[in-house]
Design a protein around this motif. Structure first.
Motif, short mmCIF file in Angstrom:
data_model
loop_
_atom_site.label_atom_id
_atom_site.label_comp_id
_atom_site.label_asym_id
_atom_site.label_seq_id
_atom_site.Cartn_x
_atom_site.Cartn_y
_atom_site.Cartn_z
N ARG A 7 15.10 -31.79 -46.30
CA ARG A 7 15.35 -31.92 -44.87
C ARG A 7 16.20 -33.16 -44.65
N THR A 8 16.71 -33.30 -43.45
CA THR A 8 17.51 -34.47 -43.09
C THR A 8 16.68 -35.73 -43.29
N CYS A 9 17.26 -36.71 -43.94
CA CYS A 9 16.54 -37.96 -44.18
C CYS A 9 16.34 -38.70 -42.86
N PRO A 10 15.10 -39.04 -42.53
CA PRO A 10 14.84 -39.73 -41.26
C PRO A 10 15.15 -41.22 -41.30
N ASP A 11 15.38 -41.78 -42.49
CA ASP A 11 15.56 -43.23 -42.62
C ASP A 11 17.00 -43.68 -42.78
N CYS A 12 17.96 -42.76 -42.79
CA CYS A 12 19.37 -43.14 -42.90
C CYS A 12 19.85 -43.81 -41.61
N ALA A 13 20.93 -44.57 -41.72
CA ALA A 13 21.47 -45.29 -40.57
C ALA A 13 21.92 -44.34 -39.47
#
Length: 83
Positions: A7-13
């Motif tokens: 899934r889309t990484c929640p911690d990326c900028a």
């Protein structure tokens, strides 16, 4: 039975478009990929006038990559599938 997914990484900028879906950009959220601790407004003014020594980012260790996804923009996970 456990099944792997991503899934889309929640911690990326930031998030970015990837074909017809959205994924993370792979950059550290804290330093936005610069690798250094963010500057406050006064430090930015001083930095323009002269070069100041900056500390490495405490979250990514100075490489600018998101540590949750290792810079891929995707978070790998396992989920249970009912039989």
């Amino acid at each position: 039975m456990a099944k792997e997914g991503r899934r889309t990484c929640p911690d990326c900028a930031e998030q970015e478009w990837y074909y017809l879906t959205v994924k993370g950009n792979g950059l550290c959220e804290h330093c936005k990929g610069e690798g250094y601790e963010p500057l406050d407004i006064m430090e930015k003014v001083i930095n323009v006038v002269s070069t100041i020594e900056r500390d490495e980012c405490t979250v990514c260790g100075g490489d600018g990559e998101c540590k949750t996804c290792d810079g891929s923009g995707w978070e790998e996970f396992n989920y249970d599938e009912e039989d």
